[in-house]
Design a protein around this motif. Structure first.
Motif, PDB file in Angstrom:
ATOM      1  N   HIS A  13       0.936  -1.257   0.087  1.00  0.00           N
ATOM      2  CA  HIS A  13      -0.006  -0.035  -0.045  1.00  0.00           C
ATOM      3  C   HIS A  13       0.895   1.369  -0.101  1.00  0.00           C
ATOM      4  N   CYS A  14       0.189   2.264  -0.552  1.00  0.00           N
ATOM      5  CA  CYS A  14       0.746   3.738  -0.358  1.00  0.00           C
ATOM      6  C   CYS A  14       1.183   4.197   0.896  1.00  0.00           C
ATOM      7  N   VAL A  15       2.145   4.368   1.411  1.00  0.00           N
ATOM      8  CA  VAL A  15       2.391   4.700   2.825  1.00  0.00           C
ATOM      9  C   VAL A  15       1.750   5.728   3.236  1.00  0.00           C
ATOM     10  N   LEU A  16       1.513   6.901   2.413  1.00  0.00           N
ATOM     11  CA  LEU A  16       0.754   8.030   2.878  1.00  0.00           C
ATOM     12  C   LEU A  16      -0.784   7.970   2.761  1.00  0.00           C
ATOM     13  N   CYS A  17      -1.301   7.488   1.690  1.00  0.00           N
ATOM     14  CA  CYS A  17      -2.941   7.588   1.577  1.00  0.00           C
ATOM     15  C   CYS A  17      -3.354   6.148   1.897  1.00  0.00           C
ATOM     16  N   ARG A  18      -2.581   5.178   1.888  1.00  0.00           N
ATOM     17  CA  ARG A  18      -2.882   3.592   2.369  1.00  0.00           C
ATOM     18  C   ARG A  18      -3.732   2.967   1.213  1.00  0.00           C
ATOM     19  N   ALA A  77       5.305   5.176  -2.104  1.00  0.00           N
ATOM     20  CA  ALA A  77       4.222   6.078  -1.692  1.00  0.00           C
ATOM     21  C   ALA A  77       3.928   6.480  -3.384  1.00  0.00           C
ATOM     22  N   HIS A  78       2.863   7.038  -3.512  1.00  0.00           N
ATOM     23  CA  HIS A  78       2.275   7.640  -4.696  1.00  0.00           C
ATOM     24  C   HIS A  78       3.068   9.185  -4.898  1.00  0.00           C
ATOM     25  N   GLN A  79       3.623   9.351  -6.175  1.00  0.00           N
ATOM     26  CA  GLN A  79       4.281  10.826  -6.360  1.00  0.00           C
ATOM     27  C   GLN A  79       3.288  12.032  -5.845  1.00  0.00           C
ATOM     28  N   VAL A  80       1.981  11.844  -6.164  1.00  0.00           N
ATOM     29  CA  VAL A  80       1.185  12.804  -5.741  1.00  0.00           C
ATOM     30  C   VAL A  80       1.026  13.018  -4.311  1.00  0.00           C
ATOM     31  N   CYS A  81       1.120  11.897  -3.664  1.00  0.00           N
ATOM     32  CA  CYS A  81       0.820  12.069  -2.224  1.00  0.00           C
ATOM     33  C   CYS A  81       2.065  12.638  -1.683  1.00  0.00           C
ATOM     34  N   ALA A  82       3.216  12.291  -2.163  1.00  0.00           N
ATOM     35  CA  ALA A  82       4.296  12.602  -1.743  1.00  0.00           C
ATOM     36  C   ALA A  82       4.540  14.378  -1.685  1.00  0.00           C
TER      37      ALA A  82
HETATM   38 ZN   LIG Z   1      -0.970   7.551  -1.867  1.00  0.00          ZN
END
Ligand SMILES: [Zn+2]
Ligand SMILES: [Zn+2]
Length: 711
Positions: A13-18, A77-82
Motif C-alpha cells: 500500500h501507499c504509505v501516505l494514503c494507504r 508512496a504515490h508521487q502525488v501523495c508525496a
Molecule cells: Zn498515496
C-alpha cells in the motif's frame, strides 16, 4: 558467499494514503485499469536502507510475500501523495516521509477489516489543520472548514462518496495529509516513567486504585499509550486521560481490545463475576481471550502505544497452557453465544498466511451467528468462484451479518431456509491435488434433508473430492450448530482458506475435553447434473441451480452489465427468484438475497395465472474457449393469462431459433416441472432438471484436522 543479507518486505500500500498499489495481483485483481497517478509510485527509503556495496558481501532482498526470517518493511508512496506532503509548511522531505512510514505501521494486517470502506483514513479537519489551503480567502478552504464542522457521520458519508466516485485521487491526498498529521501526534513526548515496581510507595496496602489511561488519537481513533495504577487520592482529572476505579484485591482477569495501531480499551473481571465498564473505546476492534490478571501484573509501560501492545502480548502468552485451545483474536462485533465451543479446520499442509505482527501467529476470527433477530436465519448467501468462497452473508428477518475478503468476487448463491429448518451437517469440500488445489467449499445438510452447497457443480463428483466435517465426532448429533467461524486473514488468491463452526451442546450433554476429530467422509445422493457440464465452456467452473415451476406467487429478476459476443455493452439476465404458494423461495442462476428488494418484480399472483417462462439466449463464441459456441441469457419473459380464463396453454415447440438468431426456450408451468440453470461467468444453459440421481462419496481429507478455538 554473502555475509549479510538484508531482507525487506514490500508493503502493498501507499504509505501516505494507504490505498492499495496497482502492481499486486491477488490483492487488487480488479484494479488492472488503474489511473496514471496510481501507477506513479516511488520507494520511500530512509538512509539506513542504503548498504554500501562491498563485493558480494551484502545482499538486499525485497520480498513480496512475508519471509519467515527477521525482516524490515520496504515502503512505497504515490508521487502525488508525496508532493502534497512536501508542499506543506516547512516542506517535509522524503526522510520525514520515511519516518512517518515507520511510526504509522499498523500492528494488525490491513486486510483484517475485510471489505469495508476506509473512510476513517481521510479527515476534513486534518486537511484544514495542515495549513495547505487558505481557509479565510479561498472557496476550497472555506468549504473544507465547513465540512470539518459537520457531524462525524455526515463527514464519513461525504468522504465515502469522495472515495468511491472516481475522485480517489482527492481522497488519497486527504488521507495522506491525515497520515502525516497523525505522525506529529505520535511524536508527542511521553512523560518519564516514574512508576516504581508495584506502584508508588505504600501502594501495597491500597485496595481501591485509579486506573488512568493516557489516550492518543491516531487516524480517527483513540489508542492507549500508557496505563497507570494510582492511589485514588493522587488522581487529578487530566485532559487526554480516562480513568476508572478498581478494587485491586478483587481483580482476577483482564480483557482488552486491539485496534489498528494499539490497544483501544481494557476492562477487568472481578472475583464476584462482576465486570468493570470498558476503559477506552471498545466499539470496534479485535479482542484477545480473557487473561489472568491480579495486582501482581499492574505494571505497564508508559512509553507509547507500541510498548503497551508488547506488554499485552506478553500477558497473553504468559497465561497460555500447553493443552489450551488455539488462541485467536476475535472481531469484537461478533459476541459468541455462551456455553458453546468453537472449532476451526486446520489444513496443515497449507503455507502460513499473514498474521498480526505484535501477536505473532494468532488467527483473526469472525463469527457469523446463525440466529439473528431472535430467529433462525432466513437465508445464507455465499460468493463462489472456481477455487473458493470470497464472501458469506447470513440474512436475518431484519438484519444481516457478513464476512468478506477485501475484494469479494464470484457467483452469488443464496440458500433459503423454511421455518423450522436448521443445519444439522456442516463441513468443507476440497478438490484437486497439492499443485492445483481448490476449495474449501462449504456444504451443509438440514433437518429436512436438503443440501446447501456452495462450490463448482463438478467438484462433488470429482474423484479427488475430500470432506472435513466442522462438527467434531464426539459432538455428532449432540449439538446445535449456532454459528460459522471464519479466519479473516487466512486468504489465498481472494478466497477464504479455512472456516469453522460454533456449536452449542444439546441439553443433558456434558462437555468433554476430547481433542476434536473429524474422521468420517460424506455420502450424498444428489440429482444428476446437467449434461452441459461436460462441454468445454462449462467445465472449469459452473454453478447449477434448480427450481420447481409450479405454484408461483411472485417472480423477480436480476440483471447485470455485461458484454455481448461482439464486445458491445448489454444486459445479462443473471438470476430468477420464485416465491411459492407455501412460502418457500427458490432461485435460479446467480442470486444474492441482499439484492432481492432491488430486483425487478416481473410477476405477482394478482396479475393473472402464470403459464409459461420464456428464456431468450444469444449465441456466440465463448470469450476464452474459442472453439465453443455458447449462449448467454439476454431476456426472460412470462406468459400470464387472466385468472378467469379457461384457456389452456397450447403446445408449442419447446425451443426454437428466432429470425434474429436468438435461441428461445419455453418452459410450461406444471406440477412436475423442474428446471436447471447452469451458470458460468460467460454463459448460461437452461434445461429440464434431471430426474435420476447420482451418489457421491467424499472421503475424509487426510491433511486437515479440527482445532478447538479459545473463546
Ligand atoms: Zn498515496
Ligand atoms: Zn485517574
Amino acid at each position: 558467499m554473502a555475509n549479510n543479507i538484508f531482507v525487506y518486505l514490500a508493503e502493498p500500500h501507499c504509505v501516505l494514503c494507504r490505498a492499495a498499489l496497482p502492481f499486486y495481483p491477488g490483492i487488487n485483481v480488479f484494479r488492472v485499469n488503474a489511473s496514471a497517478w496510481e501507477k506513479d509510485i516511488f520507494p520511500v527509503v530512509g538512509t539506513n536502507v542504503f548498504v554500501t556495496y562491498n563485493g558480494s558481501q551484502e545482499v538486499i532482498i525485497v520480498a513480496r510475500d512475508r519471509p519467515n526470517i527477521k525482516h524490515r518493511p520496504f515502503v512505497f508512496a504515490h508521487q502525488v501523495c508525496a508532493k502534497v506532503i512536501e508542499s506543506l509548511p516547512g516542506s517535509p522531505g522524503h526522510r520525514e516521509i520515511y519516518n512517518v512510514a515507520m511510526q504509522t505501521q499498523e500492528i494488525l494486517p490491513r486486510d483484517c477489516w475485510g471489505e469495508e470502506p476506509p473512510t476513517n483514513l481521510a479527515s476534513f479537519l486534518s486537511a484544514v489543520q495542515s495549513g495547505i489551503v487558505d481557509t479565510e480567502n479561498t472557496e476550497l478552504g472555506s468549504c473544507l472548514s465547513r465540512c470539518a464542522q459537520l457531524p462525524p457521520e455526515l463527514q464519513y458519508r461525504i468522504l465515502g462518496y469522495v472515495q468511491s466516485n472516481k475522485n480517489a485521487v482527492v481522497f488519497s491526498l486527504m488521507a495522506a495529509l491525515q497520515t502525516f498529521t497523525a505522525r506529529r501526534l505520535l511524536l508527542m513526548p511521553a512523560p518519564p516513567n516514574q512508576l516504581t515496581p508495584g506502584g508508588p510507595p505504600g501502594f501495597d496496602y491500597v485496595d481501591t486504585a485509579h486506573v488512568c489511561a493516557s489516550l492518543i488519537d491516531v487516524l480517527g481513533r483513540s489508542y492507549m499509550w500508557g496505563i497507570e495504577f494510582l492511589p485514588t487520592q493522587s488522581h487529578r482529572p487530566t485532559p487526554g486521560k480516562e480513568c476508572m476505579e478498581v478494587r485491586l484485591n478483587s481483580v482476577r482477569h483482564m480483557e482488552f481490545i486491539l485496534g489498528m495501531f494499539g490497544i483501544t480499551a481494557i476492562r477487568f473481571l472481578m472475583d464476584d463475576d462482576s465486570i468493570t465498564p470498558w476503559l477506552g473505546d471498545a466499539r470496534k476492534g479485535w479482542r484477545g481471550k480473557v487473561v489472568g490478571f491480579t495486582r501482581e501484573h499492574i505494571q505497564f509501560p508508559r512509553s507509547g502505544q507500541r510498548d503497551l501492545v508488547r506488554r499485552f502480548a506478553e500477558l497473553l502468552v504468559q497465561t497460555a497452557r500447553q493443552d489450551a485451545p488455539l488462541n485467536v483474536l476475535w472481531d469484537t462485533s461478533s459476541r459468541l453465544l455462551e456455553g458453546g465451543e468453537s472449532f476451526l479446520a486446520h489444513y496443515y499442509t497449507d503455507p502460513p498466511c499473514s498474521r498480526p505482527s505484535a501477536f505473532l501467529g494468532l488467527p483473526m476470527c469472525r463469527y457469523l451467528p446463525l440466529r439473528l433477530d431472535g430467529h433462525y436465519m432466513r437465508a445464507i448467501t455465499m460468493y463462489v468462484f472456481d477455487i473458493g468462497v470470497s464472501c458469506i452473508v447470513v440474512h436475518g428477518k431484519t438484519s444481516y451479518r457478513w464476512v468478506s475478503v477485501p475484494l469479494r468476487k464470484g457467483v452469488a448463491r443464496t440458500f433459503y431456509f423454511t421455518p423450522g429448518e436448521e443445519i444439522t451437517t456442516l463441513g468443507l469440500v476440497s478438490v484437486g491435488d497439492r499443485i492445483r488445489p481448490a476449495g474449501p467449499f462449504p456444504l451443509f445438510k438440514t433437518n429436512l434433508n436438503r443440501v446447501g452447497y456452495f462450490g463448482p457443480a463438478a467438484a462433488l463428483v470429482d474423484s479427488t473430492a475430500r470432506w472435513v466435517s466442522l462438527i467434531p465426532d464426539h459432538l455428532d448429533r449432540k449439538c446445535t450448530v449456532t454459528g460459522l467461524v471464519v479466519d479473516q486473514m487466512s486468504i489465498f488468491f481472494g478466497f477464504f482458506k479455512t472456516m469453522g463452526s460454533h456449536c452449542v451442546l444439546n441439553e443433558g450433554v456434558v462437555a468433554g475435553h476430547e481433542s476434536p476429530t473429524s474422521s468420517s467422509g460424506l455420502h450424498l445422493t444428489l440429482p444428476d447434473r446437467p449434461r452441459v457440464l461436460r462441454r468445454l465452456g462449462f467445465t472449469p467452473f459452473s454453478v447449477v441451480s434448480t427450481a420447481r415451476l409450479y405454484d408461483i406467487k411472485q417472480v423477480r429478476v436480476l440483471l447485470k452489465d455485461a458484454r455481448d459476443f461482439g464486445n458491445n455493452r448489454s444486459f445479462r439476465y443473471c438470476g430468477l427468484w420464485f416465491l411459492h404458494g407455501d412460502g418457500s423461495v427458490e432461485t435460479l442462476g446467480s442470486w444474492d438475497e441482499s439484492l432481492t428488494k432491488f430486483a425487478k418484480v416481473i410477476y405477482n399472483e394478482a396479475d393473472g395465472r402464470l403459464t409459461r417462462v420464456i428464456f431468450r439466449l444469444k449465441e456466440g463464441r465463448h470469450p476464452c474457449v474459442w472453439a465453443e459456441v455458447v449462449r448467454y441469457m439476454s431476456d426472460i419473459s412470462l406468459r400470464v393469462v387472466p385468472h378467469e380464463s379457461e384457456e389452456e396453454d397450447t403446445e408449442e415447440e419447446p425451443w426454437m431459433f428466432t429470425e434474429a438468431g436468438d435461441y428461445v426456450i419455453h418452459c410450461k408451468i406444471a406440477s412436475s416441472k423442474k428446471i436447471a440453470w447452469t451458470f458460468t461467468d460467460a454463459c448460461d444453459d437452461i434445461q429440464d432438471a434431471a430426474t435420476d440421481t447420482v451418489s457421491c462419496s467424499l472421503s475424509r481429507h487426510t491433511e486437515c484436522n479440527l482445532v478447538r478455538v479459545e473463546q
